[in-house]
Design a protein around this motif. Structure first.
Motif, mmCIF file in Angstrom:
data_model
loop_
_atom_site.group_PDB
_atom_site.id
_atom_site.type_symbol
_atom_site.label_atom_id
_atom_site.label_comp_id
_atom_site.label_asym_id
_atom_site.label_seq_id
_atom_site.Cartn_x
_atom_site.Cartn_y
_atom_site.Cartn_z
ATOM 1 N N ARG A 1 0.409 -11.465 -6.897
ATOM 2 C CA ARG A 1 1.356 -11.449 -5.772
ATOM 3 C C ARG A 1 2.801 -11.528 -6.264
ATOM 4 O O ARG A 1 3.715 -11.041 -5.616
ATOM 5 C CB ARG A 1 1.018 -12.561 -4.779
ATOM 6 C CG ARG A 1 1.233 -13.972 -5.231
ATOM 7 C CD ARG A 1 0.546 -14.959 -4.248
ATOM 8 N NE ARG A 1 0.999 -16.327 -4.443
ATOM 9 C CZ ARG A 1 0.629 -17.120 -5.441
ATOM 10 N NH1 ARG A 1 -0.215 -16.671 -6.357
ATOM 11 N NH2 ARG A 1 1.104 -18.352 -5.548
ATOM 12 N N GLY A 2 3.001 -12.116 -7.450
ATOM 13 C CA GLY A 2 4.353 -12.158 -8.006
ATOM 14 C C GLY A 2 4.846 -10.793 -8.462
ATOM 15 O O GLY A 2 6.045 -10.579 -8.634
ATOM 16 N N SER A 3 3.907 -9.858 -8.665
ATOM 17 C CA SER A 3 4.287 -8.521 -9.120
ATOM 18 C C SER A 3 4.451 -7.549 -7.963
ATOM 19 O O SER A 3 4.791 -6.392 -8.184
ATOM 20 C CB SER A 3 3.211 -7.939 -10.047
ATOM 21 O OG SER A 3 2.839 -8.858 -11.012
ATOM 22 N N TYR A 4 4.159 -8.011 -6.763
ATOM 23 C CA TYR A 4 4.267 -7.131 -5.595
ATOM 24 C C TYR A 4 5.739 -6.825 -5.346
ATOM 25 O O TYR A 4 6.552 -7.725 -5.154
ATOM 26 C CB TYR A 4 3.634 -7.814 -4.379
ATOM 27 C CG TYR A 4 3.829 -7.079 -3.084
ATOM 28 C CD1 TYR A 4 4.791 -7.495 -2.166
ATOM 29 C CD2 TYR A 4 3.057 -5.970 -2.772
ATOM 30 C CE1 TYR A 4 4.972 -6.825 -0.979
ATOM 31 C CE2 TYR A 4 3.233 -5.293 -1.575
ATOM 32 C CZ TYR A 4 4.194 -5.734 -0.683
ATOM 33 O OH TYR A 4 4.378 -5.054 0.493
ATOM 34 N N LEU A 5 6.078 -5.535 -5.361
ATOM 35 C CA LEU A 5 7.462 -5.122 -5.134
ATOM 36 C C LEU A 5 7.705 -4.988 -3.639
ATOM 37 O O LEU A 5 6.931 -4.327 -2.932
ATOM 38 C CB LEU A 5 7.759 -3.794 -5.836
ATOM 39 C CG LEU A 5 7.680 -3.804 -7.368
ATOM 40 C CD1 LEU A 5 8.027 -2.438 -7.933
ATOM 41 C CD2 LEU A 5 8.595 -4.865 -7.958
ATOM 42 N N THR A 6 8.774 -5.617 -3.167
ATOM 43 C CA THR A 6 9.109 -5.621 -1.736
ATOM 44 C C THR A 6 9.142 -4.195 -1.195
ATOM 45 O O THR A 6 9.798 -3.320 -1.768
ATOM 46 C CB THR A 6 10.487 -6.287 -1.535
ATOM 47 O OG1 THR A 6 10.431 -7.592 -2.100
ATOM 48 C CG2 THR A 6 10.833 -6.389 -0.061
ATOM 49 N N GLY A 7 8.452 -4.004 -0.080
ATOM 50 C CA GLY A 7 8.482 -2.695 0.569
ATOM 51 C C GLY A 7 7.296 -1.817 0.249
ATOM 52 O O GLY A 7 7.122 -0.766 0.876
ATOM 53 N N ALA A 8 6.449 -2.224 -0.707
ATOM 54 C CA ALA A 8 5.278 -1.410 -1.027
ATOM 55 C C ALA A 8 4.290 -1.472 0.140
ATOM 56 O O ALA A 8 4.010 -2.558 0.640
ATOM 57 C CB ALA A 8 4.615 -1.914 -2.300
#
Lengths: 239, 173
Positions: B52-59
């Protein structure tokens, strides 16, 4: 052919559209409970790097590698014109790398535009870089390169591989886990950035301006790291 | 997803409620085995939690999660091929899944059976676009192929589905 045309035009009678598609089933309650327990136990804000930070760090890493090679080479005598040309080339290709990062990695996965654009960059930029090396190089007979130039080419190539590995792996590490959708393509773009950083940095340090040397020791490194990046991307960029 | 990344447990419940049914339906369609689908569901959510820390905002979230699930399914299938056949609890070989001969009465059941009978590529493409509701572009990203290829798979799957449904209808008369 007509089947393909029908499929692409969407011109088929769709009696199933709006019909009784099966409702998605639900997992058992105990499975849900187990998942919930694992995913929320002692939950805290995730340590997170923004896309902007990752971009800046990637560019800083590339700049640092470039600077190290530039400073190492400052002790070696080079014609002033050659150095100026190399720096101008580095500035131009540096701008290209910024575009590659913006197109290929910064935007969130699923919003990066057509895959064909990114694949086009992966295929086109290494070719463009090789053409650039051909354009700035001094032509010499192949036999002369083989007899007198292979030693230096090997040293240069190995140096380019070393610094390319540092940059490519660094960029891959900065963007790890960010792209489950197209990790190979994104990894290849990270490798492209690493390879080009190394190639243009070596270009400012290298004493040789001979075409075979530039293409094999500098240009081929870019191609190699696109492949390395694609393999690394599958491993590190997918969660 | 943003609130979940920020550490909001209630946000996970909402995320699970929105994603899990479609995700589980997709995994069930791939595996055709409820237990394996549930295992993969757990594996997928654990990966989502860790990443979840690697989730890029807006994906877009659903394609993101489905892609993780698909990769987990392929990894599990690859390693299963290397293992010897698993035995059931009483030490006997598991029974093969039997073809269902009974004629379904409702269209939904008929559609379910017909979908299960499709080749994996067509089944997956239809599941993603028609049942999970992804766009063609999103489905292409999840499957790692082109939009054209997805369109063709959906089209061929449709042709096959209609043929199977016509057989069901004839058998039911």
């Amino acid at each position: 052919m007509s089947e393909r045309r029908d499929a692409l035009d969407g011109d088929w009678p769709d009696t199933l559209d709006g019909g009784a598609w099966p409702e998605p089933p639900r997992p058992r309650d105990e499975v849900t409970a187990r998942i919930r327990e694992v995913c929320t136990r002692d939950i805290a804000p995730a340590r997170r790097l923004s896309a902007r930070f990752r971009l800046v760090a990637s560019l800083a890493l590339s700049a640092a590698v470039f600077l190290v090679l530039f400073l190492l080479s400052s002790a070696w005598a080079k014609p002033e014109g050659a150095l100026r040309a190399a720096l101008f080339g580095a500035a131009g290709w540096g701008a290209v790398m910024v575009v590659v990062l913006l197109v290929g990695l910064v935007r969130p996965p699923g919003r990066r535009g057509p895959l064909s654009l990114r694949v086009g960059l992966l295929l086109g930029l290494p070719v463009a870089f090789l053409v650039y090396q051909l354009g700035i190089g001094v032509a010499a007979p192949w036999g002369e390169f083989v007899t007198t130039g292979t030693g230096h080419a090997l040293t240069c190539g190995l140096g380019a591989m070393l610094f390319g590995a540092i940059t490519s792996l660094g960029v891959l590490w900065l963007w790890r886990g960010t792209d489950p959708l197209t990790p190979r393509v994104s990894g290849a773009l990270a490798g492209l950035v690493g390879g080009m950083t190394s190639a243009i940095a070596i270009g400012t340090a290298c004493r040789s301006g001979e075409t075979h040397h530039l293409c094999l020791s500098h240009g081929a490194v870019v191609v190699a790291f696109v492949v390395v990046g694609a393999l690394g991307g599958k491993r590190w960029l997918a969660p | 997803m943003e609130r979940y990344v920020a550490g909001d447990a209630a946000a996970f419940d909402e995320l699970y409620r929105r994603v899990a049914p479609r995700l589980f339906g997709y995994l069930l369609r791939l595996t055709r085995n409820r237990e394996r689908a549930e295992d993969l569901l757990q594996i997928t959510f654990v990966k989502v939690h860790r990443a979840r820390g690697s989730y890029l905002t807006g994906a877009p979230l659903l394609p993101w999660v489905l892609a993780i699930a698909r990769r987990s399914f392929l990894d599990e299938r690859r390693s299963a091929r290397l293992r010897t056949e698993d035995l059931s609890d009483d030490g006997t070989l598991p029974e093969p899944v039997e073809e269902r001969d009974e004629v379904p009465v409702e269209l939904a059941s008929a559609l379910e059976q017909a979908l299960d009978g499709l080749p994996e590529q067509y089944r997956e493409a239809i599941q993603l676009t028609k049942v999970s509701g992804l766009s063609l572009q999103q489905a292409a990203l999840v499957l790692g192929t082109s939009v054209t290829a997805v369109k063709l798979r959906v089209h061929r799957g449709y042709v096959s589905l209609r043929q199977r449904l016509e057989r069901f209808q004839r058998a039911g008369r």
